[in-house]
Design a protein around this motif. Structure first.
Motif, mmCIF file in Angstrom:
data_model
loop_
_atom_site.group_PDB
_atom_site.id
_atom_site.type_symbol
_atom_site.label_atom_id
_atom_site.label_comp_id
_atom_site.label_asym_id
_atom_site.label_seq_id
_atom_site.Cartn_x
_atom_site.Cartn_y
_atom_site.Cartn_z
ATOM 1 N N VAL A 184 -24.886 44.913 3.665
ATOM 2 C CA VAL A 184 -25.829 43.886 4.115
ATOM 3 C C VAL A 184 -25.465 43.330 5.494
ATOM 4 O O VAL A 184 -24.303 43.320 5.909
ATOM 5 N N SER A 185 -26.513 42.838 6.176
ATOM 6 C CA SER A 185 -26.358 42.133 7.451
ATOM 7 C C SER A 185 -26.256 40.642 7.178
ATOM 8 O O SER A 185 -26.440 40.198 6.050
ATOM 9 N N ALA A 186 -26.051 39.888 8.235
ATOM 10 C CA ALA A 186 -26.033 38.430 8.123
ATOM 11 C C ALA A 186 -27.433 37.917 7.810
ATOM 12 O O ALA A 186 -28.424 38.556 8.150
ATOM 13 N N MET A 187 -27.515 36.759 7.155
ATOM 14 C CA MET A 187 -28.807 36.210 6.743
ATOM 15 C C MET A 187 -29.678 35.842 7.949
ATOM 16 O O MET A 187 -29.224 35.113 8.846
ATOM 17 N N GLY A 188 -30.910 36.318 7.946
ATOM 18 C CA GLY A 188 -31.900 35.918 8.953
ATOM 19 C C GLY A 188 -31.351 35.951 10.372
ATOM 20 O O GLY A 188 -30.839 36.953 10.842
ATOM 21 N N HIS A 189 -31.462 34.801 11.051
ATOM 22 C CA HIS A 189 -31.023 34.734 12.449
ATOM 23 C C HIS A 189 -29.602 34.189 12.597
ATOM 24 O O HIS A 189 -29.235 33.667 13.654
ATOM 25 N N THR A 190 -28.814 34.307 11.530
ATOM 26 C CA THR A 190 -27.452 33.755 11.569
ATOM 27 C C THR A 190 -26.661 34.204 12.796
ATOM 28 O O THR A 190 -26.034 33.389 13.478
ATOM 29 N N THR A 191 -26.697 35.508 13.081
ATOM 30 C CA THR A 191 -25.879 36.014 14.191
ATOM 31 C C THR A 191 -26.322 35.398 15.519
ATOM 32 O O THR A 191 -25.490 34.991 16.328
ATOM 33 N N ASP A 192 -27.645 35.310 15.713
ATOM 34 C CA ASP A 192 -28.164 34.667 16.934
ATOM 35 C C ASP A 192 -27.661 33.225 17.038
ATOM 36 O O ASP A 192 -27.289 32.752 18.114
ATOM 37 N N TYR A 193 -27.679 32.560 15.904
ATOM 38 C CA TYR A 193 -27.271 31.160 15.857
ATOM 39 C C TYR A 193 -25.780 31.016 16.200
ATOM 40 O O TYR A 193 -25.380 30.133 16.966
ATOM 41 N N LEU A 194 -24.977 31.931 15.684
ATOM 42 C CA LEU A 194 -23.533 31.905 15.982
ATOM 43 C C LEU A 194 -23.301 32.152 17.473
ATOM 44 O O LEU A 194 -22.502 31.470 18.119
ATOM 45 N N VAL A 195 -24.028 33.124 18.030
ATOM 46 C CA VAL A 195 -23.894 33.418 19.460
ATOM 47 C C VAL A 195 -24.257 32.175 20.265
ATOM 48 O O VAL A 195 -23.560 31.785 21.201
ATOM 49 N N LYS A 196 -25.332 31.500 19.844
ATOM 50 C CA LYS A 196 -25.802 30.340 20.588
ATOM 51 C C LYS A 196 -24.760 29.216 20.585
ATOM 52 O O LYS A 196 -24.506 28.582 21.611
ATOM 53 N N MET A 197 -24.146 29.007 19.440
ATOM 54 C CA MET A 197 -23.137 27.934 19.375
ATOM 55 C C MET A 197 -21.998 28.191 20.345
ATOM 56 O O MET A 197 -21.542 27.284 21.041
ATOM 57 N N ALA A 198 -21.540 29.443 20.390
ATOM 58 C CA ALA A 198 -20.449 29.761 21.314
ATOM 59 C C ALA A 198 -20.894 29.561 22.759
ATOM 60 O O ALA A 198 -20.175 28.989 23.585
ATOM 61 N N LYS A 199 -22.126 29.997 23.051
ATOM 62 C CA LYS A 199 -22.646 29.893 24.418
ATOM 63 C C LYS A 199 -22.896 28.443 24.823
ATOM 64 O O LYS A 199 -22.934 28.118 26.005
ATOM 65 N N ASP A 200 -23.105 27.585 23.804
ATOM 66 C CA ASP A 200 -23.264 26.164 24.106
ATOM 67 C C ASP A 200 -21.925 25.538 24.512
ATOM 68 O O ASP A 200 -21.884 24.454 25.090
ATOM 69 N N ILE A 201 -20.844 26.225 24.186
ATOM 70 C CA ILE A 201 -19.524 25.722 24.596
ATOM 71 C C ILE A 201 -19.154 26.278 25.967
ATOM 72 O O ILE A 201 -18.739 25.561 26.860
ATOM 73 N N THR A 202 -19.340 27.602 26.119
ATOM 74 C CA THR A 202 -19.009 28.226 27.412
ATOM 75 C C THR A 202 -19.837 29.485 27.611
ATOM 76 O O THR A 202 -20.230 30.128 26.645
ATOM 77 N N ASP A 203 -20.092 29.838 28.868
ATOM 78 C CA ASP A 203 -20.812 31.071 29.166
ATOM 79 C C ASP A 203 -19.956 32.299 28.941
ATOM 80 O O ASP A 203 -20.450 33.410 28.851
ATOM 81 N N THR A 204 -18.637 32.068 28.887
ATOM 82 C CA THR A 204 -17.749 33.228 28.801
ATOM 83 C C THR A 204 -16.767 33.113 27.634
ATOM 84 O O THR A 204 -15.557 33.044 27.836
ATOM 85 N N PRO A 205 -17.283 33.090 26.409
ATOM 86 C CA PRO A 205 -16.368 33.052 25.259
ATOM 87 C C PRO A 205 -15.571 34.358 25.199
ATOM 88 O O PRO A 205 -16.076 35.399 25.629
ATOM 89 N N SER A 206 -14.354 34.314 24.716
ATOM 90 C CA SER A 206 -13.559 35.549 24.714
ATOM 91 C C SER A 206 -14.104 36.482 23.639
ATOM 92 O O SER A 206 -14.488 36.051 22.551
ATOM 93 N N PRO A 207 -14.162 37.775 23.954
ATOM 94 C CA PRO A 207 -14.717 38.752 23.007
ATOM 95 C C PRO A 207 -13.986 38.740 21.661
ATOM 96 O O PRO A 207 -14.604 38.916 20.625
ATOM 97 N N ARG A 208 -12.672 38.501 21.692
ATOM 98 C CA ARG A 208 -11.952 38.476 20.420
ATOM 99 C C ARG A 208 -12.473 37.368 19.515
ATOM 100 O O ARG A 208 -12.734 37.572 18.327
#
Ligand code: ASP
Ligand code: MG
Length: 421
Positions: free
Chosen positions: A41-65
């Protein structure tokens, strides 16, 4: 030994708890038919987008790890909930993440490739009669670091498991009921295909149809895994089979039509006609990791002894590309760099084109009769692509769909869910 079935459910299929219960039904169905079942299974609905957005709300360059640490949590939620749903119905199920299984990948965050998968844990659980629920999209490096396979990567997990465990079937459940001859939102008479070859599916995927991750199709082809794309909401529908061209009966030249609206065209104008120019242009782009798609170098202008070199690329890369090219102006002595974003690439795809001349002329004639100007042309063994004005896209696809008689008489009703785009 029972048959082994791998089922994969994408984000929309597990978007909420009710949908997860619906997925549990589909899984139980296979189990009750006497199969061993692995569910990815994949993540529920738009979960992954939401996770990406939270990181991007902190910084434009979150570390890939840390991005992989973050993104891999999405699938963790869905596997546990699905296992709970299965258990609540009296079925023995166990959820496993990539670390528990040993889904090994290369050491590349956010776009890792799977290198191998350990079978022992999965086989142990299957032998104990359990339904095994696997987190898609994630992996682990030899050093124990968490990785992800790239957006949409759960398809790859499913195909890799099917390949390594020699599954009898790999069913990819999604929110569309199969692969269509064209995007049904654009062509309401588009027909669902019963089958399509890996090669055609790859061409369609690269030309913009986003039903399956292209790498999953490549892996399925390499390991001869027969895929079925089917709807998680219409469990009795057969969907579309994706298989080797040798196993298909081909009776049409063209299988489907794809459109790519995300391209830009760049022209390097009036470049002096001398050896090494094209090499310089394209190696400068390659160095920045920009891949080009269609390329045309015009026949040299005898009077001025210059060429135009035109090519297309993903429009996201165009800004950087223009900058790079302009920096070469003095060295290459061209007159200017032109860019056009109002274009679309329309492609007809079909394994049946091989050995059937006249498909290209039929395509060009149909476009000409509709007064559609072709700006560039490119071909592969099983594909002919034409670049047209963006405003002509819809007309072009509909006309080509008619010309190659792809309709089966049915009319598609758009009901909100996104078909292939
Ligand atoms: N959850 C991941 C994504 O949204 C992987 C997947 O859906 O296949 O990209
Ligand atoms: Mg997906």
């Amino acid at each position: 030994m029972n048959n082994l079935v791998v089922q994969k459910f994408g984000g929309t299929s597990v978007a909420d708890v009710d949908k997860i219960k619906n997925v549990a039904d589909a899984v139980i169905r296979e189990k009750r038919n006497g199969n061993n079942v692995i569910v990815v299974v994949s993540a529920m609905g738009h979960t992954t987008d939401y996770l990406v957005k939270m990181a991007k709300d902190i910084t434009d360059t979150p570390s890939p790890r840390e991005m992989d640490m973050l993104l891999s949590t999405g699938e963790g939620i869905s596997i546990a909930l699905l296992a709970i749903a299965l258990q609540s119905r009296g079925y023995d199920a166990v959820s496993l993440n990539a670390m528990q299984i040993g889904i090994h990948t290369e050491d590349k965050h956010m776009k890792a490739r799977i290198t191998d998968i350990e079978k022992a844990r999965i086989e142990k659980e299957l032998n104990a009669g359990k339904i095994v629920v696997v987190a898609g999209f994630q992996g682990v490096t030899q050093d124990g670091e968490i990785t992800t396979l790239g957006r949409g990567g759960s398809d790859i997990t499913a195909v890799a498991l099917a390949a390594i465990l020699n599954a009898d079937r790999c069913d990819i459940y999604t929110d569309v009921d199969g692969v269509y001859t064209a995007d049904p939102r654009i062509v309401p008479t588009a027909a669902k295909l019963d089958e399509i070859s890996y090669e055609e599916m790859l061409e369609l995927a690269q030309a913009g149809a986003n039903v399956l991750h292209p790498r999953s199709v490549e892996a399925a082809k390499a390991h001869n895994v027969v895929l079925r794309v089917r709807s998680s909401f219409k469990l009795n529908d057969k969907g579309t089979l994706i298989l080797g061209v040798d196993k298909m009966e081909i009776n049409k030249a063209v299988t489907g039509i794809a459109v790519d609206l995300s391209q830009a065209r760049i022209v390097v104008c009036s470049v002096p006609d001398r050896p090494g120019t094209a090499a310089k242009v394209f190696s400068a782009l390659a160095k920045e990791n920009i891949s080009v798609d269609m390329i045309i170098q015009s026949y040299a202008n005898k009077e001025h002894n210059t060429n135009d070199i035109a090519f297309t690329m993903n429009s996201d890369d165009a800004g950087v590309a223009i900058e790079i090219l302009r920096s070469l102006k003095d060295e290459l002595e061209f007159s200017e760099v032109e860019a056009n974003f109002d274009i679309a690439k329309v492609s007809v795809v079909g394994a049946g084109m091989i050995g059937r001349p006249g498909i290209a002329s039929k395509m060009f004639k149909a476009l000409a009769e509709a007064d559609i100007n072709i700006k560039m042309i490119a071909t592969s063994e099983i594909k002919i692509s034409c670049l047209v004005d963006k405003s002509d896209t819809q007309k072009a696809i509909r006309i080509l769909h008619d010309t190659f008689e792809l309709s089966d008489g049915s009319i598609f009703e758009v009901t909100g869910g996104l078909p292939i785009s």
